[in-house]
Design an enzyme around this catalytic site. Structure first.
Site, PDB file in Angstrom:
ATOM      1  NE  ARG A 324      14.221   5.611   4.211  1.00 21.88           N
ATOM      2  CZ  ARG A 324      14.331   6.817   4.811  1.00 21.88           C
ATOM      3  NH1 ARG A 324      13.711   7.868   4.312  1.00 21.88           N
ATOM      4  NH2 ARG A 324      15.051   6.959   5.884  1.00 21.88           N
ATOM      5  CD  GLU A 729      17.831   8.186   0.195  1.00 20.78           C
ATOM      6  OE1 GLU A 729      17.506   7.014   0.001  1.00 20.78           O
ATOM      7  OE2 GLU A 729      17.953   8.693   1.332  1.00 20.78           O
TER       8      GLU A 729
END
Ligand SMILES: Cc1cc2nc3c(=O)[nH]c(=O)nc-3n(C[C@H](O)[C@H](O)[C@H](O)COP(=O)(O)OP(=O)(O)OC[C@H]3O[C@@H](n4cnc5c(N)ncnc54)[C@H](O)[C@@H]3O)c2cc1C
Ligand code: FES
Ligand code: FES
Lengths: 784, 480
Positions: A324, A729
């Site tokens: 990620r 997030e």
């Protein structure tokens, strides 16, 4: 195929979708009634556990002398790895996380044994009394050493687009940099805690503070050597999770379950704060570097990005986390010719784990560092360079992993924020201020966020729900997501109320339980509402369909078919007919219609081929941007965040107050990561910032006095739940503008010629060091 | 026996471990689990409770927030202990609770009871606080979820002036209940609460291993963090000689066991430049407990008041029940956490002489976070100039740079008689300072940073006290 009934968005004012309804537990929380695991009424035979840990970071575990532990007041049991009847390894994906150390110790603070006693204090005191014989070996404590030793927890991964070498060779200008990026302690206010209750026969019931009850269930079964159906995990709410309870809540639940089974009693294990900080993983520290080639305008032609995560001693989730980071090192910028390498370095630290953003922040900050470096080289405002490099609409829209960026909002979003924050006028004022202020300098920065939404492990993108309607018309909805403060249950309640057109207090969202909805995914990757909201909606649609068919049958007029039934305002309507919702429910019950259903959802469109580094790992992107203004003190490195403006994309908001809460909270948490939150290990690998007295998260005075947060008004183009977007997030990374603004202020000392090499976190100490490194004279200015 | 009101019921404790914290008592023994444990070290505020007691005239109640995790039971003797469960009036939330709901001030909710209690204490102050005052009142409460904005809004919306709640309505009845509590023979078999110097001396003599404490904000950490048992304890807070605050003709005398929040105002009246140190000393609930005597006796090299006391020539007044003696603060600290106190002695008071006219004092604290953090370096300067701007004396005190709090007499010696406005004077002082200490690396700061701060804080002081440079902005955070 039957046509299912879709409910339009906010057709039902009582359902309150799209409204700022308070958190479902708000009243319980403010009055002290909201129960967390440690607050549950105690079972009669409850005993208390504590964990003994390794004082060394690496070495051979020769023996643990437990005589004094056994002899300590109140002790009833002590267990080590030899007492585990089933699996010893409780790793979530790849092996490597023994529940207790075996023959090698892998980090300082690793669990070696557990004690059971008649009180918390007795258990904890006893746990200090073991005589632990370890032959220490030299620990590997840095990314640098791990790389030198080729010490990795997983193989490296690469992504590539275009031809870096050629394009870099042809670039008019270039820049390179190295970035040390610190980790982050989760500091959920409620520490890790589990209570296991030995149930009749061979069953066990476990209350835990976990983002992933299904995994806790599986690991407990494995550790006990039984099958999953013997274990029930119940999770009503967490006092914060942030990723720290995704995988790393399981160990304590497993230990409690082991002790409960062995001793046929109930066992509570709550880690004291310091042990929680030492023995559980953190956000990964990273050491990243880049080389970037660009033209005179500042347009990137070539980039080579090297990403190195400090994973600690085991893989845990590091593979996906470093991935990620790689997926986000472009942030919102088009990298035509790019190589991205991601290394997973093994060190003798606790195994670092999920934390809000999941590697994304540590990747994205590289993109922002590149922008600042380019701006200083070409002598332009960093915002101009950022805008120049944004992904295009029809072209220049391919990411380094081959995904086309569709529906890119950043151009318009930045333009709006630029105007609403008065960026250019403030830029001018700051430049003037800095000319006449020798000690205090100001800085300004606007940074964007583009964050990919979906688990990159495809199979996790599924969810289940279970709906019950009772004969008084009230209902319970259960789903696989967990409530950690993010407002998931509130939003799910709103969705269900909206679907049936009933008021929110007729809907109760119940504790997440593995015996209600099985095989769930962790509540992570910002996916909670996207996945579980759709699953809950699916359950609603199924029951609505049954009710509609039943109603249409009762009405029995040929043109009035089930698909024309409308659920609104506590009534069910079909053409000229209508009936109170509760009446229809009662009639349906008498008519033997099932008033309960499961629901299911899986995210469409996503795929990623790791062997080629290509695919569409994300269903969509969430966007945002922020402007931060800071003042720094060039004598001490102290700073103040004076003003912050944020514009953030949550699609069509299900609950604006909750979404704004996520944005503000995420921003401040991100700011903490980049400023005061300073993890420190000593040279033996001992965490020394191991309590809230030495590890400083933002306090109330750190919230900027001017803090403007707005939602970008546009629906999600993808078919997400009511076209909303995930919000957990992405806002975390809005804080990048604080870090860049501090750099901007430091850069003013060189008339914006030099790009300061500022590590994260930018503690006052780091800021002063950076100032002294670029301008040793800065602090010697004479009084004017 | 320890007697107090737990919410609205009288409670009498006859026996329990001396080192039981209020938090554990509430959660384990009373099942009042609304009060949370987030750290057990005074740093997070999740455990905040409010204690009410009658004012000196007995006419009204005074409310204070405390961290129950670092407080022993003796602290509530004769008082009303209020927990979050008790705030609502039947089904009606208290105004601060309602404001928290309306402002969306809770997410995970774990910090929320603590915030509610701190806000409740603020609500009772009969003021309409501004944002800065809200920050001060809530500075000891951490929230990891919200980013604080909605909590600030809730406080501003609910704390608007004269309290109007069930507590104000029942004030007289509560005072009557408090007056009815037994107050003689307070204490437990192992937790002594002497009321004057003679009793204190006798207690120490009879139980020489007992530990003394005042606010317990340092000593409680030995129990909650190091897991020590402190079987016998002596509370100093009821000893009347230690509670005296006096403006004498030559200086201010502060009783050793007076909490910061009670003497701050007077200290600031005479020493306004200590504002930053006092504002940034721990947090409101800790300041409601912590004492100057404890800060000095604790002898930590990173305590904030010793540097100030060094720069201000304070005198430590010591007693053992029969003999009193004065120790100059510059002689008091003898080594790492070592002092000149004898085993049977205690600090009775701290005497701080008034400033000379024209004295210029500045006190600086550097830490990672502005609120509730421990100093990496603390520096206090006290400068006297003659009418020609020549240096008569520069007293100083530093924390965080040596094993004890320390002053640098050589600094004063080096620049005595020099023109303070000259850069050369600054350079002279800088040279002395940069050679005075060899600070350590630790979790809070590196040796190099501390060294740089010594010099740069001196620079800040020089700039701020020089006529020519007073126009220059030197601070990013305002403390005045
Ligand atoms: C969260 C938190 C934040 C803090 N922040 C700061 C800060 O910013 N700056 C700072 O300087 N300190 C700070 N402290 C430390 C502490 O609050 C102070 O040192 C405080 O002044 C101690 O006073 P007390 O009355 O609570 O001491 P206690 O804990 O009661 O006692 C401390 C020690 O002094 C002894 N003692 C106390 N009174 C006497 C006396 N009259 N005579 C002889 N011995 C005595 C005790 O026996 C004990 O050994 C902080 C503490 C906490 C928990
Ligand atoms: S529990 Fe954190 S301050 Fe008391
Ligand atoms: S609401 Fe979670 S810590 Fe404040």
């Amino acid at each position: 195929m039957r046509k299912l009934i879709e409910q339009p968005f906010t057709s039902n004012p009582q359902g309150k979708v799209g409204k700022s309804h308070p958190h479902e537990s708000a009243i319980r929380q403010v009055s002290g009634q909201a129960r967390y695991v440690d607050d549950m009424p105690q079972p009669a035979n409850l005993q208390y556990a504590a964990v003994g840990t390794s004082p060394e970071a690496s070495g051979t575990l020769n023996s643990i002398d437990l005589t004094a532990v056994w002899a300590s007041p109140g002790v009833t049991d002590v267990i080590t790895v030899d007492d585990v009847p089933g699996h010893v390894d409780i790793a979530p994906v790849f092996d490597g996380d023994p529940i207790f150390a075996q023959d090698q110790v892998l980090f300082n603070g690793q669990a070696l044994f557990a004690v059971l006693a008649d009180s918390v204090q007795h258990a904890r005191q006893a746990a200090l009394k073991a005589i632990i014989d370890i032959t220490p070996s030299a620990p590997c404590l840095t990314v640098e050493t791990a790389k030198q030793q080729s010490n990795f927890v997983r193989p490296a991964h690469f992504m590539q687009q275009g031809d870096f070498d050629t394009a870099f060779g042809r670039s008019e200008l270039n820049a390179q940099g190295h970035l040390s990026i610190g980790g982050q302690e989760h500091m959920y206010l409620e520490g890790q805690v589990s209570m296991a209750i030995n149930d009749e026969e061979d069953r066990v019931l476990v209350y835990t503070s976990s983002q992933h009850p299904s995994e806790v269930q599986k690991l407990i079964a494995e550790v006990l050597g039984c099958k999953l159906h013997k274990v029930v995990v119940d999770m009503r709410r967490m006092g914060g999770g942030f990723g720290g309870k995704e995988t790393q809540a399981a160990q304590w639940a497993c230990i409690a379950a082991l002790l409960a089974k062995r001793n046929q009693c109930a066992v509570k294990l709550r880690l004291p704060r310091m042990q929680d900080m030492i023995a559980t993983g953190k956000r990964h520290p990273f050491e990243n570097s880049y080389q970037v080639g660009f033209n005179q305008e500042g347009l990137i032609k070539a980039a080579d990005i090297d990403i190195n995560g400090n994973c600690g001693h085991s893989p845990d989730l590091s593979d996906a986390i470093v991935d990620r980071a790689m997926f986000h090192c472009d942030n919102g910028y088009y990298l035509e010719n790019v190589n991205v390498a991601g290394h997973r370095c093994r060190t003798n630290q606790v195994s670092h784990t999920a934390y809000r953003g999941f590697g994304g922040p540590q990747g994205m900050i590289v993109a922002e560092a590149m922008m600042d470096a380019i701006a200083r080289k070409v002598g332009k405002d960093p915002l101009t360079v950022r805008k120049l490099n944004l992904y295009g609409d029809k072209e220049r829209n391919l990411t380094p992993y081959g995904m086309t960026v569709e529906h890119n909002l950043l151009g318009d979003l930045i333009a709006r924020l630029e105007a609403s924050s008065d960026y250019w006028a403030r830029r001018e004022a700051i430049t003037q201020f800095n000319k006449t202020s020798p000690i205090v300098k100001k800085g300004l920065s606007l940074t964007p966020v583009k964050f990919g939404i979906s688990f990159t492990a495809k199979h996790l993108n599924q969810a289940g729900a279970l709906l019950h309607i009772y004969t008084d018309g009230s209902m319970q909805i259960n789903h696989g997501g967990t409530e950690m403060g993010q407002g998931l249950h509130t939003k799910i309640g709103q969705i269900v109320a909206n679907e049936f057109g009933v008021s929110l207090h007729d809907v109760e969202v119940t504790a997440t339980r593995t015996d209600k909805v099985p095989n769930t995914s962790p509540t992570a990757a910002s996916s909670g509402t996207d996945l579980n909201g759709k699953a809950a909606q699916n359950a609603c649609i199924i029951v609505k369909q049954r009710l509609a068919e039943f109603y249409a049958e009762t009405i029995n007029e040929s043109e009035l078919t089930a698909d024309k039934v409308i659920f609104a305002d506590n009534y069910v309507t079909l053409g000229p007919h209508s009936v109170e919702f509760v009446r229809l429910v009662q009639d349906a019950y008498i008519g033997r219609v099932s008033l309960s259903s499961t629901g299911f959802y899986k995210t469409p469109k996503i795929h990623y081929d790791r062997s080629t580094g290509n695919g569409r790992p994300f269903f969509y992107f969430a966007y945002g941007a922020s402007v931060s203004e800071v003042s720094i003190d060039t004598l001490t490195g102290e700073y103040k965040v004076e003003r912050v403006d944020i514009l953030h994309d949550v699609g069509r908001s299900l609950n604006p107050a909750i979404d704004i809460g996520q944005i503000e909270g995420g921003f401040i948490q991100g700011m903490g990561w980049l400023t005061t939150e300073d993890l420190k290990w000593d040279d033996r690998g001992r965490l020394i910032s191991n309590n809230p007295a030495t590890y400083k998260i933002p306090a109330i005075g750190d919230t900027p006095e001017v803090f403007n947060v707005d939602l970008y008004p546009r629906d999600n183009d993808e078919d997400s739940i009511y076209h909303s977007k995930a919000v957990g997030e992405p806002p975390f990374m809005l804080a990048n503008s604080v870090w860049c603004a501090i750099k901007d202020a430091i850069s003013s000392l060189t008339d914006y010629k030099v790009d300061p090499q500022l590590p994260a976190p930018a503690t006052p100490e780091a800021v002063l060091k950076c100032i002294m490194s670029i301008d040793p004279d800065a602090t010697r200015s004479e009084p004017s | 026996m320890i007697s107090f009101l737990l919410n609205d019921k009288a409670v009498h404790i006859d026996a329990t471990q001396a080192d039981t914290t209020l938090l554990n008592y509430l959660r384990d023994e009373r099942n009042l689990c609304g009060t949370k444990e987030g750290c057990a070290s005074g740093d997070c505020g999740a455990c905040t409770v409010v204690v009410a007691k009658a004012n000196e005239q007995g006419s009204a109640l005074e409310y204070q927030a405390l961290n129950s995790c670092v407080t022993f039971l003796s602290a509530v003797q004769g008082k009303q202990l209020l927990t979050v469960e008790h705030l609502a009036d039947g089904e009606t939330l208290h105004p601060v609770q309602a404001a928290m709901v309306d402002a969306h001030g809770s997410q995970c909710g774990f910090c929320t009871p603590g915030f509610v209690m701190s806000m409740f204490a603020l609500y009772q102050q009969d003021s309409a606080p501004n944002r800065e005052q809200v920050n001060v009142a809530l500075g000891g409460n951490l929230c990891r979820c919200t980013g604080y904005r909605p909590i600030i809004d809730a406080a501003l919306a609910s704390c608007t002036g004269t309290p109007q709640d069930k507590f104000s309505q029942h004030q007289a009845a509560t005072i009557a209940k408090l007056n009815a509590l037994p107050n003689s023979d307070a204490g437990l078999d192992t937790l002594f609460m002497p009321t004057n110097r003679n009793e204190l001396a006798a207690t120490i003599k009879a139980t020489p291993t007992a530990r003394l404490f005042a606010g317990s904000t340092d000593i409680a950490l030995e129990v909650t963090q190091q897991l020590k048992s402190l079987p016998t304890l002596v509370s100093l807070t009821q000893v009347k000689e230690l509670q005296v605050v006096e403006e004498t003709s030559s200086g201010l005398k502060i009783g050793a066991a007076v909490p910061f929040s009670k003497m701050e105002a007077l200290l600031l009246k005479h020493f306004p430049s200590l504002h930053e140190l006092l504002d940034r000393f721990a947090s409101t609930p800790i300041r409601n407990q912590a004492t100057l005597g404890g800060n000095v006796a604790n002898a930590s090299p990173i305590g904030d008041m010793p540097p100030a006391l060094l720069a201000l020539n304070a005198v430590i007044k010591v007693d053992n029940g029969t003999t009193r003696r004065d120790i100059a603060i510059s002689d008091f600290f003898t080594g790492y956490r070592q002092t000149r106190l004898q085993n049977d002695e205690w600090i009775e008071a701290i005497f701080i002489p008034y400033l000379k006219p024209n004295a210029q004092v500045r006190a600086y604290k550097i830490s990672k976070r502005q609120e509730d953090d421990i100093s990496a370096v603390c520096a206090v300067f006290n400068l006297a100039l003659d009418e020609n701007s020549k240096v008569l004396q520069l007293k100083s005190g530093f924390g965080g740079v040596a094993a004890t709090p320390a002053s640098v007499d050589a600094l004063s010696d080096a620049i005595k008689g020099k023109d303070w406005s000259k850069i050369s004077t600054f350079e002279l002082g800088k040279k002395v300072l940069s050679e005075s200490f060899t600070p350590l690396d630790d979790v809070r700061a590196s040796a190099e940073y501390r060294q740089a701060l010594l010099v740069n804080l001196f620079k800040r002081f020089w700039l701020q006290t020089n006529q020519q440079s007073q126009q220059i902005e030197t601070r990013v955070h305002a403390y005045e």
